[in-house]
Design a protein around this motif. Structure first.
Motif: not given
Lengths: 281, 236, 343
Positions: C262-276
């Protein structure tokens, strides 16, 4: 006689032994029901219990919410099935808090301890709710306090995640699994900050019409203000939308809630109940 | 014995004292960076210590200059020697920092870098010999500091190192689209001002604070750049 | 020029130069919060302006620039207003860094800005009444009246408040572990004392040094960040290991995400939005990310896992999520090693 598992599909069949509010809980993740029927499938009794800490490495416990049966045979079968079920779930302790003395004595005979005490639940009527609603003179509350219908599912889930990861789940073991629309949308309050929800006061209306406070928490920088305002908001909404005979159930499950209710509803007392517990396994 | 403080003494104490204070703060704050185990972090630590030596030597020479208490002349001469030795080492260190951080031709051909550092090493030796010859600078019998005939050579050499560092940074920047480097003038201006202003105007020494600013700016600035992904490396 | 003016000129020129340098670097710094960056740059601009005003006041006092009595008072008032603004903005900076909430500042704007407005109005009234500061045209000296102490008290109050609120908040919020205002306070207090006990205007240099050290602190935090994804890196994991072993971090569960190719930069943005808020997410491997939490319950972890999975599925990014809970008899350190061994 035979025992069967009670779930949301067949709970209504046991309405003589489980009250309507408890039937409404049968679709929840940690609620379990054991029913006993005769050879003609006529219900003879039922027991409803709720598992606590079953999804963590902490000790799992079980709270018996209701237990009613027609005869001794049914009672014994139910208790025996209960022991089997909780053994599968690695329950280490069972406990109960019931208003009915007969059921409590039944459990006592089954090895539970037995004592009388004031219930942790208090029921507050409309006069007290109205007093809270009118405690702030201003007719308008700040715009950052609203009800659940004004927030999106994403905002709700984000808030619930934050609550859970802080260890705040109120009375709801299954908070992570409850959808936004499970709660009363128009009276449950939320506090918004920078477009995120940082405080909630969640209520559920039972089939009997009783409103229950299930989660009351805030974690933003102005959490104290948010908590006070959410309480007033919800009180005003209840006064506006519900009839005068509406009651609100508040469970004083920890010291903080107890201190708050002692301050706000000083005259309210829990009814006398019977409590007990038993070590399992 | 003459211990009175002149205006220049007070200003030097304030400015060099501020340099030491700033660098002590930066030293304690950057202990985390040193755990990364990178070469440039270790070199940065060395540069901070050198700059602090420059500041302390500066204070000593300014307090001893033109004074007549016992040992003042020795302090003055020794202090200035230490000052220039640490300063030149510091500038050489800054150049070497640019090489290890930004790569380029000197990184690909280490012999070229060693060749370029040779004049600096020679100057260091000359500074030691200067204690007896006075070719670069000298302190007369009245304990007054004077420039020698080879004085300008130090500045030429330092200028060459700074320019080389500038070229290394500039080439790195042109080759890397993601480079979020500090503007080059931030790196150069403090140290140039620190070297040139006292030379031209005289009076207060700004060398140590100029060097300190350049060192802090270049290290902090390059630390904030996108670095190579290092998850595969073993942690320190 | 007098000796005092001479020293003031140099000291404040250095403060200005240091602040300009730091400002140029902060400008280029990639920060998660653009507003935080703007407030910090605002502080640096105030230090630069203060330096300029200190120099102008020194030139005025040494009669190097001629100005009327009103002009002299305006210069002095300008300096006072800048100092007030600095104290207030520093307070706002710390409040914002604590909560990253514009709404919080907006809702408390009267409470926060009240004292600042009081002393600002006093300074403006002083231009015509001189009830705080009096300027002697002949001698070129500013004299403070006893009432002036109030402005110092309020300014000091803003600074001291930030020290206390940060220390109190740090006890409950782990995300502030790298933020300390002591690197700012120590130089400022020392230079303020120097200013009170010597005739030299050294406050600005103290502020410039303090802000430089805060900037270095910001850079330090970046050392713990994986620059591609924005998650924490292995250096941070080592730091956490130490805290877990010392019992300062109650690690109870972990989620491990595997994102092959996966493209880590894109995945990270999406994951960060979900993290408490109360968890630490570390990029452990090229395609492996680990979230460490203090919650020992599958419910919240399943909720988070579902949200991350859904978010990445919608973006067409394949991910496998694994949940691990610490066992009762396991220590935090043992649990962490077990999770990382599987990863």
């Amino acid at each position: 006689m035979r025992s069967i598992e009670i779930d949301e599909d067949n709970a209504e069949d046991f309405s003589d032994y489980i009250d309507e509010d408890m039937i409404d809980n049968m679709d929840r993740t940690f609620f379990r029901g054991i029913g006993v029927t005769d050879d003609d499938d006529t219900p003879l009794g039922a027991l409803v219990f709720e598992l606590k800490n079953s999804e963590s490495e902490e000790d799992t416990t079980s709270r018996i919410h209701s237990f009613k049966a027609e005869n001794d045979g049914a009672k014994k079968l139910i208790l025996s099935e209960y022991e089997k079920l909780i053994s599968e779930e690695d329950v280490v302790e069972s406990f109960y808090e019931l208003a009915d003395e007969e059921t409590a004595k039944l459990l006592k005979a089954g090895g539970f301890s037995f004592e009388t005490s004031e219930s942790a639940d208090i029921v507050v009527g409309m006069p007290d709710i109205r007093r809270v609603a009118e405690s702030v003179k201003s007719s308008r509350l700040p715009s950052f306090i609203g009800d659940l219908s004004g927030i999106s599912i994403l905002q709700y889930r984000s808030c619930i995640k934050n609550c859970l990861f802080k260890g705040h789940h109120g009375l709801l073991e299954d908070l992570a699994y409850l959808p936004k629309n499970w709660f009363e949308q128009n009276v449950s309050a939320c506090s918004l900050s920078d477009e995120a929800v940082d405080g909630v006061l969640l209520l559920k209306k039972a089939p009997s019409g009783m409103l229950s406070v299930l989660l009351y928490t805030a974690f933003g920088p102005d959490f104290q203000k948010s908590l006070a305002l959410m309480m007033i908001y919800t009180a005003r909404k209840i006064v506006e939308l519900y009839p005068d005979d509406t009651k609100v159930l508040i469970r004083r499950h920890n010291d903080m809630v107890r201190k708050l209710t002692d301050k706000v509803f000083a005259n309210s007392r829990g009814e006398n109940v019977y409590k007990g517990k038993r070590k399992e396994g | 014995m003459d211990f009175s403080l002149t205006t220049e003494n007070i200003a030097t104490l304030l400015i060099d004292g501020s340099t030491i204070f700033l660098l002590l703060g930066v030293l304690t704050q950057t202990s985390i960076m040193r755990k990364r185990g990178r070469k440039e972090d270790k070199l940065f630590f060395g540069l901070i210590l050198l700059t602090m030596v420059v500041a302390v030597a500066d204070i000593v020479t300014y307090l001893a200059d033109e004074k007549h208490f016992p040992g003042a002349r020795i302090l003055n001469l020794g202090g200035v020697t230490v000052f220039y030795m640490a300063l030149i080492l510091g500038v050489m260190g800054l150049f070497h920092y640019c090489v290890i951080r930004f790569g380029g031709i000197f990184d690909e051909q280490p012999r070229l870098e060693r060749l370029l550092l040779l004049p600096g090493a020679v100057i260091e030796l000359l500074l030691l010999i200067n204690l007896f010859t006075g070719l670069i600078f000298y302190v007369d019998e009245s304990n007054v500091y004077h420039y020698g005939i080879l004085f300008i050579s130090m500045f030429i050499i330092m200028g060459v190192y700074l320019l080389s560092g500038l070229i290394v940074m500039g080439r790195y920047r042109s080759k890397n689209d993601n480079a979020v480097l500090i503007p080059v003038w931030i790196f150069l201006l403090p140290i140039m001002a620190g070297l040139v202003v006292p030379f031209v105007i005289g009076g207060i020494s700004l060398t140590s604070i100029g060097l300190a600013m350049s060192v802090v700016f270049i290290h902090a600035g390059s630390a904030s750049e996108i670095v190579n992904y290092e998850t595969e490396e073993k942690s320190a | 020029m007098t000796d005092i003016g001479y020293v003031t000129l140099y000291v404040n020129a250095i403060a200005i130069m240091l602040s300009i340098g730091i400002m140029a670097m902060v400008w280029k710094l990639k920060m998660k919060d653009a507003l935080e960056k703007k407030i910090f740059i605002g502080l640096l601009i105030l230090v630069i302006l203060m330096g300029a005003f200190y120099i102008l006041c020194a030139l005025r006092d040494d009669k190097m620039i001629s100005c009327s009595h009103l002009g002299a008072m305006l210069l002095e008032t300008g300096l006072e207003l800048l100092i007030n603004a600095y104290a207030f903005q520093w307070f706002i900076y710390v409040e914002y860094r604590l909560y990253h909430s514009v709404d919080h500042i907006r809702r408390n704007v009267l409470l926060f800005s009240g004292p600042f407005l009081v002393i600002t109005i006093m300074d403006l009234v002083n231009i015509f009444t001189e009830f705080l500061l009096q300027y002697d045209d002949e001698l070129g000296i500013i004299t403070e009246t006893p009432v002036y102490v109030l402005t110092d008290v309020i300014r000091l109050g803003y600074f001291i408040c930030t020290l206390f609120i940060l220390e109190l908040r740090k006890r409950h919020d782990d995300s502030l572990k790298f933020f300390s205002v002591r690197p700012f306070f120590i130089p400022v207090m020392i230079y303020v004392l120097l200013y009170y006990f010597t005739p030299y205007a050294t406050v600005d240099l103290g502020l410039a040094i303090g802000l430089t050290l805060i900037y270095v602190e910001l850079i330090n935090e970046k050392c713990y960040q994986d620059s591609e994804s924005g998650f924490f890196n292995r250096l941070y994991l080592d730091y956490l290991r130490g805290r877990i072993t010392e019992g300062k971090y109650d690690l109870e569960s972990a989620l491990v995400y595997e994102l092959p190719g996966a493209d880590m930069a894109t995945s990270a943005k999406l994951i960060l939005k979900q993290l408490p808020k109360d968890c630490d997410t570390i990029r452990y491997g090229k395609d492996i990310v680990v979230t460490l939490t203090k919650v020992n319950n599958r419910g919240p972890l399943s909720m988070l896992s579902e949200d991350v999975q859904q978010s990445l599925d919608e973006a067409g990014i394949p991910v496998e999520v694994r949940i691990d809970l610490k066992k009762k008899k396991e220590s935090g350190a043992e649990f962490l090693e077990r999770v990382l061994a599987k990863g």
